[in-house]
Design a protein around this motif. Structure first.
Motif, PDB file in Angstrom:
ATOM      1  N   ILE A   3      12.614  57.449 -16.192  1.00  0.00           N
ATOM      2  CA  ILE A   3      11.396  56.798 -15.743  1.00  0.00           C
ATOM      3  C   ILE A   3      12.163  55.608 -14.646  1.00  0.00           C
ATOM      4  N   ARG A   4      13.152  55.037 -15.241  1.00  0.00           N
ATOM      5  CA  ARG A   4      13.654  54.145 -14.304  1.00  0.00           C
ATOM      6  C   ARG A   4      14.176  54.743 -13.050  1.00  0.00           C
ATOM      7  N   VAL A  32       6.200  64.624 -15.180  1.00  0.00           N
ATOM      8  CA  VAL A  32       7.032  63.707 -16.302  1.00  0.00           C
ATOM      9  C   VAL A  32       6.172  62.766 -17.032  1.00  0.00           C
ATOM     10  N   GLY A  33       5.272  62.055 -16.416  1.00  0.00           N
ATOM     11  CA  GLY A  33       4.330  61.488 -17.150  1.00  0.00           C
ATOM     12  C   GLY A  33       3.753  61.908 -18.335  1.00  0.00           C
ATOM     13  N   LEU A  92      13.515  58.448 -21.828  1.00  0.00           N
ATOM     14  CA  LEU A  92      12.755  57.742 -20.923  1.00  0.00           C
ATOM     15  C   LEU A  92      13.637  56.797 -19.964  1.00  0.00           C
ATOM     16  N   HIS A  94       6.394  63.688 -10.503  1.00  0.00           N
ATOM     17  CA  HIS A  94       6.272  62.474 -11.373  1.00  0.00           C
ATOM     18  C   HIS A  94       5.118  62.834 -12.368  1.00  0.00           C
ATOM     19  N   VAL A 120       6.004  62.465 -21.031  1.00  0.00           N
ATOM     20  CA  VAL A 120       6.188  61.497 -21.905  1.00  0.00           C
ATOM     21  C   VAL A 120       4.890  61.318 -22.830  1.00  0.00           C
ATOM     22  N   PRO A 138       1.080  59.337 -12.728  1.00  0.00           N
ATOM     23  CA  PRO A 138       2.060  59.660 -13.955  1.00  0.00           C
ATOM     24  C   PRO A 138       1.206  58.948 -15.446  1.00  0.00           C
ATOM     25  N   ILE A 187      14.046  64.747 -18.079  1.00  0.00           N
ATOM     26  CA  ILE A 187      13.164  63.842 -19.207  1.00  0.00           C
ATOM     27  C   ILE A 187      13.164  64.552 -20.455  1.00  0.00           C
ATOM     28  N   ILE A 216      13.185  57.418 -11.601  1.00  0.00           N
ATOM     29  CA  ILE A 216      12.081  57.778 -10.819  1.00  0.00           C
ATOM     30  C   ILE A 216      11.503  56.585 -10.090  1.00  0.00           C
TER      31      ILE A 216
END
Lengths: 335, 227
Positions: A307-308, A287-288, A304, A284, A291, A151, B10, A310
């Motif tokens: 992220i926690r 998602v990275g 954000l 993931h 971000v 990620p 997200i 995940i």
């Protein structure tokens, strides 16, 4: 041997996992393209099906081999036990992924299958079939590192790419002129993403199957990869379109520039991981990448706190799946 | 969405579109001032009452949008601009409709036969306030387009150029307001002590409408130059 009831069960569970991957993870990647309106839902599904199938068949063998024999040394275990272990692993991963998805946890099928294979391996150690040192801890460490790195890498690539595109748009008098070529690039990037995802995620479905078939000694037969590819495409056709549609509608702030950067970041990272045989979480990684684009100022709002969620769900996934796989394996041996 | 894993989570809900809706709503309330001040000067108590209710409703609607925007801005949300700057911009923007509502409320309290120069002073400030709101809306409309092009430097520059006119108008209103207040204080014989106090307050709050617009664009400048 193919008609052994256990093997048939592994086929069925493998098909379910492939279906699940196609219906969820790959559909997510395609949704962004529909979101910016370059492809219609139908076009996206057909194109996505073709490309992810190609990814699975042409490039899926490395990760599959890692899952099949890279973690647990199946050559040291007798064929019948390997078959039961593979069945236990795929069942455990399937059950956990379904349950966690129901709970809205962003779990990874890759993490699940790796954890499940490890569970099978640890039971074999406890029974004295193999030694603790026989489990490929170094490979496992690499895999876990790739879960953290992928990620981040996706995010860095997407960040840099978006920053570059923005600099280019800055130089143009009329940034709308870049719209058409960028839209074309988004289609190319989504094909690439689906190819990459197919190549990585097919292993989650057919890794245990290949182990059970004992087919990993020399070369993985093509038809096993085709089987996984078909499952993925089925998932996308029968269920994935709903996710593609939802994402296409709900994510209104996607532009060709930020969609391209995010997809490119994810595709490049996952494909590198596939070529190293690392079963990473494709979702993931996406998602990275998102971000990364957000940090470059390319999105209106990025949440954000996901992220926690995940991190939480992947810390949870490995021990739970290990446990389910171990219990299932021991249960199967009694039968 | 049960039995589905998606990356939707997200993508947080953007605060920028409602931010523009909020500007529109707040300005809609401020635009009503033109009618209500005229009605007040004409001594039309019923019309003042009616318009007061309309402005109050618009202010309430603006408040609802404001709450929605705040809801969309928890600490975990990453924006292309500083989150704190957005919140501090929202506050004076909300003040535009708050002050419009206050003016309307004050006008329902008591009505007078106003001397000519006080009338013309009130109407002049109101006209200038309408111009300020026009200029203010232009800035926020441009801002909403900025978001779509990911804050291009060229576009930011163009938006920044729309800010000084708002500030200039606000400054002019300040000057007229002082003159009007003087006139009000001189009219004690005609409108009484209470009238002086009341009208001075009205003129003060009326001026605050543009003050808030000016404060909001100033915040906007801070927000944009730090990108």
């Amino acid at each position: 041997m193919i008609f052994d009831p256990f093997i048939i069960a592994i086929f069925a569970a493998g098909l379910y996992m492939a279906w699940n991957v196609g219906a969820n993870d790959l559909a997510n990647a395609m949704g962004t393209t529909v979101g910016i309106g370059t492809l219609s839902l139908k076009q996206a599904i057909v194109l996505g099906g073709v490309v992810s199938f190609s990814g699975a068949v042409l490039f899926g063998s490395r990760v599959t081999e890692t899952v099949a024999k890279g973690i647990v040394p199946i050559s040291l275990i007798d064929a019948h036990s390997v078959m039961l272990g593979a069945l236990a692993a795929i069942l455990a991963a399937g059950v956990w992924v379904t349950f966690a998805t129901y709970l809205n946890l962003p779990v990874s099928t890759s993490h699940s299958i790796v954890g499940a294979m490890l569970g099978f391996g640890l039971v074999s150690v406890s029974q004295g079939t193999i030694n603790m040192g026989d489990i490929a801890w170094a490979v496992l460490l690499k895999i876990v590192a790739s879960w953290v790195l992928s990620p981040v890498a996706g995010g860095v690539v997407a960040f840099l790419l978006f920053t570059m595109i923005r600099q280019l748009l800055e130089l143009m008098d009329d940034p709308l002129r870049a719209d058409r070529p960028l839209r074309f690039l988004v289609v190319v990037a989504s094909c690439w993403v689906l190819f990459a995802l197919g190549s990585n995620d097919v292993a989650n479905a057919i890794g245990p199957l290949s182990a059970a078939l004992g087919a990993v000694g020399t070369e993985l037969p093509m038809w096993v990869l085709v089987f996984g590819g078909v499952g993925i495409v089925l998932g996308m056709f029968t269920w994935g379109y709903r996710i593609i549609e939802t994402i296409g509608k709900k994510i209104t702030e996607l532009t060709p520039a930020n969609a391209f950067a995010a997809q490119f970041g994810a595709a490049a990272t996952v494909l590198v991981c596939s070529s190293f045989g690392m079963p990473v979480s494709t979702t993931h990684t996406m998602v990275g990448s998102v971000v990364g684009v957000g940090l470059a100022g390319g999105l209106e709002a990025v949440d954000l706190s996901v992220i926690r969620k995940i991190v939480f769900s992947w810390v949870l996934t490995v021990p739970i799946v290990m446990f389910i796989a171990a219990v299932t394996y021991m249960g199967l041996m009694i039968i | 969405m049960r039995y589905m894993r998606s990356i939707l989570g997200i993508f947080a809900e953007s605060p920028f579109k409602p931010l523009y809706s909020h500007a529109e709503k707040a300005c809609e309330a401020a635009y009503k001032l033109e009618e209500i001040v005229q009605a007040y000067c004409d001594g039309d108590v019923e019309k003042v009452q009616e318009l007061n209710e309309e402005i109050s409703e618009l202010e309430h609607e603006a408040d609802m949008i404001k709450q929605e925007i705040r809801k969309r801005l928890p600490y975990s949300v990453l924006l292309p601009v500083n989150r704190q700057d957005v919140l501090e911009f929202l506050k004076p923007q909300d003040g535009i409709s708050d002050c419009a509502e206050d003016v309307a409320k004050l006008m329902t309290l008591k009505s007078y036969v106003l001397p000519k120069d006080i009338k013309s002073g009130l109407l002049e400030i109101t006209q200038m306030t309408m111009k300020t709101i026009d200029a203010y809306l232009k800035v926020t409309e441009r801002l909403s387009q900025l978001v779509a092009t990911s804050f291009r430097k060229k576009d930011i520059k163009e938006t920044l150029e729309l800010i000084p006119p708002v500030e200039k108008l606000e400054h002019e209103i300040d000057t007229i307001e002082i003159l009007l207040t003087k006139k009000i204080f001189l009219a004690e014989d005609e409108i009484g002590t209470l009238g002086v106090f009341h009208l001075a307050k009205i003129s003060d709050v009326l001026g605050d409408v543009s003050d808030n617009a000016a404060r909001a664009v100033d915040r906007l400048r801070t927000m944009m130059i730090s990108i």
